[in-house]
Design an enzyme around this catalytic site. Structure first.
Site, PDB file in Angstrom:
ATOM      1  N   THR A 167       0.877  -1.157   0.000  1.00 11.87           N
ATOM      2  CA  THR A 167       0.000   0.000   0.000  1.00 11.87           C
ATOM      3  C   THR A 167       0.914   1.207   0.000  1.00 11.87           C
ATOM      4  OG1 THR A 167      -1.653  -1.278   1.215  1.00 11.87           O
ATOM      5  CG2 THR A 167      -1.859   1.097   1.383  1.00 11.87           C
ATOM      6  N   SER A 205     -10.885  -2.475   5.931  1.00 10.09           N
ATOM      7  CA  SER A 205      -9.519  -2.039   5.668  1.00 10.09           C
ATOM      8  C   SER A 205      -8.822  -1.690   6.976  1.00 10.09           C
ATOM      9  CB  SER A 205      -9.527  -0.807   4.758  1.00 10.09           C
ATOM     10  OG  SER A 205      -8.227  -0.266   4.618  1.00 10.09           O
TER      11      SER A 205
END
Length: 566
Positions: A368, A439
């Site tokens: 990420t 998330s």
């Protein structure tokens, strides 16, 4: 070597706001995971843009230069502060589940979870959210036209940039998947063989896709030529997206979570991020009973580990997309609940995780990216974006250059069955049409009477503890760069172990933790924290970029002299 934050004496002293002279920022600062993206943000500020224009440029450029981590085929979370209104906004651009992606679609003939389908190719991809976020930032918060703020990304996509080691290594790990898809292999094998460090990496199809986005805004991606190419690519590989669900994607505006820790007010990510809730639980559990600054290193780690253990258990059981699941926010955020958790912690003994009932939930991978920005007017952005696994689904949609995400694996596709990371989930995080997967991304602002900070990190389930340790580091007086460089440790309830980077604990500290009943697993480094700070006492700005990432950068800029009217 021990952690720097544990050895820094004293906390930031409290200064009553009423007696303190606040000085406006004397410049701007951008920190991101790649020098080219940081440069793009600084370029927008030099042109008279604000932090939100810079965010469009940084985000889109990262989508070009960090395809291993993020891209316009993925999604993200953007935490925004508008200095003019004083308001904070949380922009949820998380991917959504296609209507076709029912749990049954991810089972094989024997009724087992089909790992290949959940992690690779078209079925693993949710509807992308990042392009909609870029359009919203430019149209609602920025000063510059979208075609200006996207120009650096378009230029770099067309002209290319040198491949770096992480991209090459990531491709080697995902080669078997990526080479299945002709457009993916053609992108990676530009000179006829596998990519090598230093080669020029060009993406002309992605440049054209970004040009359509720049010219047409929302419709330039979610409708028209780009949309048709995406729909055809998914269908040709056996997946099913509809024009209606692609063309109706919308960002969500959510109220940020707010709480206090010692001298700091914290503004952070709400569900469908689990990060804000988990950090609030951990910090409130600690803050109500112990002063970390007055404790030994081992005592600090023990208590933080116990608080982490309980917060991650609650993450698993309760959290999901709040548009589909009733999340008990009031309970999880209450100081009374934190006090109850605190009462179950023995100050000298570890609590075995199997005594805390429940089962673990899916967590995204650590590929990420995050960036942080503060401009000379006091606007600020903390943004985290992802495509999930290395290079997402591994599938580039032909004619677009868009690498599709594989975020569907972040759902609980089959209850009780481990996902890519050996963890399981419940109905709260099961896929439904239009639902957003859980998330850990945790873009965060913290503010004291003397400092304003934006920070965040990649790292999958470890994002939460990276940001948590960053908050504690700032509280203990570390500089921005020291915070970015902090040695890290992490506990996520199950498996029942403290994960630690190789330079975090001394042999004696590990032995002392093991005497308490902890298991310690030493691993390679992880994460890529990016943070910026503005000091209200003198107006100075600075930032920190994670030294674990050699291509990351932080750059400051004196006040821009060019102004563009809103």
């Amino acid at each position: 070597m021990g952690s720097a934050w544990a050895k820094t004496p004293g906390a930031v002293s409290a200064v009553p706001v009423a007696t303190q002279q606040v000085v406006a920022p004397k410049g701007a600062v951008v920190a991101s995971g790649h020098q080219l993206a940081t440069n793009a943000g600084i370029q927008m500020l030099r042109m008279g843009g604000n932090a939100f224009d810079a965010a469009v440029a940084v985000s889109s450029t990262l989508s070009v230069v960090e395809p291993i981590s993020s891209g316009i085929g993925g999604g993200g979370f953007f935490l925004l502060h508008d200095a003019r209104t004083g308001k904070d906004v949380f922009l949820d651009a998380r991917e959504t589940s296609p209507e076709s992606a029912t749990p049954e679609q991810f089972l094989d003939a024997q009724g087992n979870l089909d790992i290949n389908k959940s992690q690779n190719g078209p079925w693993s991809a949710g509807i992308p959210g990042l392009p909609a976020a870029l359009v919203h930032l430019a149209e609602r918060h920025g000063r510059l036209p979208l075609n200006v703020s996207l120009a650096p990304a378009i230029h770099i996509a067309r002209q290319g940039f040198p491949l770096y080691a992480r991209m090459v290594k990531g491709y080697e790990e995902r080669k078997d998947v990526m080479d299945r898809f002709p457009a993916s292999k053609a992108l990676m094998w530009q000179d006829g063989d596998a990519p090598e460090v230093g080669e020029l990496f060009k993406q002309p199809d992605l440049a054209r896709t970004l040009e359509r986005l720049a010219a047409g805004g929302y419709d330039g991606f979610y409708k028209g030529e780009t949309a048709q190419l995406l729909l055809k690519a998914v269908a040709d590989e056996g997946g099913r997206w509809t024009p209606q669900e692609l063309g109706s994607y919308a960002v969500k505006f959510r109220e940020p979570l707010r709480f206090s820790y010692r001298n700091w007010s914290v503004t952070t990510a709400p569900p469908p991020s689990s990060g804000g809730i988990a950090m609030q639980e951990i910090l409130q559990t600690i803050d109500g009973g112990w002063n970390l600054n007055a404790m030994s290193r081992v005592e600090q780690v023990h208590l933080l580990t116990e608080a982490m253990r309980r917060a991650y258990r609650d993450r698993t059981i309760y959290l999901g997309d709040p548009d589909f699941v009733k999340v008990p926010m009031a309970r999880l955020q209450s100081k009374e609940y934190a006090a109850g958790l605190r009462a179950t912690i023995h100050p000298q003994k570890a609590t075995p995780s199997d005594l805390l009932i429940g089962q673990p939930a899916p967590l995204e991978d650590d590929e990420t990216t995050h960036f942080s920005i503060i401009d000379s007017e006091g606007n600020r952005v903390a943004a985290t974006q992802t495509v999930n696994l290395l290079y997402g689904s591994g599938m580039v949609a032909p004619g677009t250059g868009v690498l599709l995400n594989d975020e569907m694996d972040d759902f609980a596709l089959k209850p009780g069955t481990p996902n890519a990371f050996g963890v399981m989930g419940f109905e709260a995080n099961a896929p439904k049409p239009g639902k957003r997967m859980l998330s850990s991304m945790s873009p965060t602002f913290i503010e004291s009477p003397t400092d304003v900070v934006a920070l965040g990190a990649p790292g999958g389930s470890r994002i939460i503890t990276e940001v948590l340790l960053g908050i504690i580091g700032y509280d203990q007086g570390l500089s921005s760069q020291q915070v970015a460089a902090l040695p890290r440790f992490h506990h996520q309830w199950l498996p029942d172990t403290i994960y630690a980077e190789h330079n975090t604990f001394s042999p004696q500290e590990i032995a002392d933790l093991e005497k308490m009943g902890h298991k310690v697993t030493v691993q390679k480094t992880w994460g890529n924290l990016q943070t910026v700070r503005y000091r209200k006492t003198d107006g100075t700005v600075d930032g920190g970029t994670d030294p674990r990432n050699p291509v990351g950068s932080v750059q400051t800029l004196r006040r821009a002299v060019i102004k563009v009217a809103r």
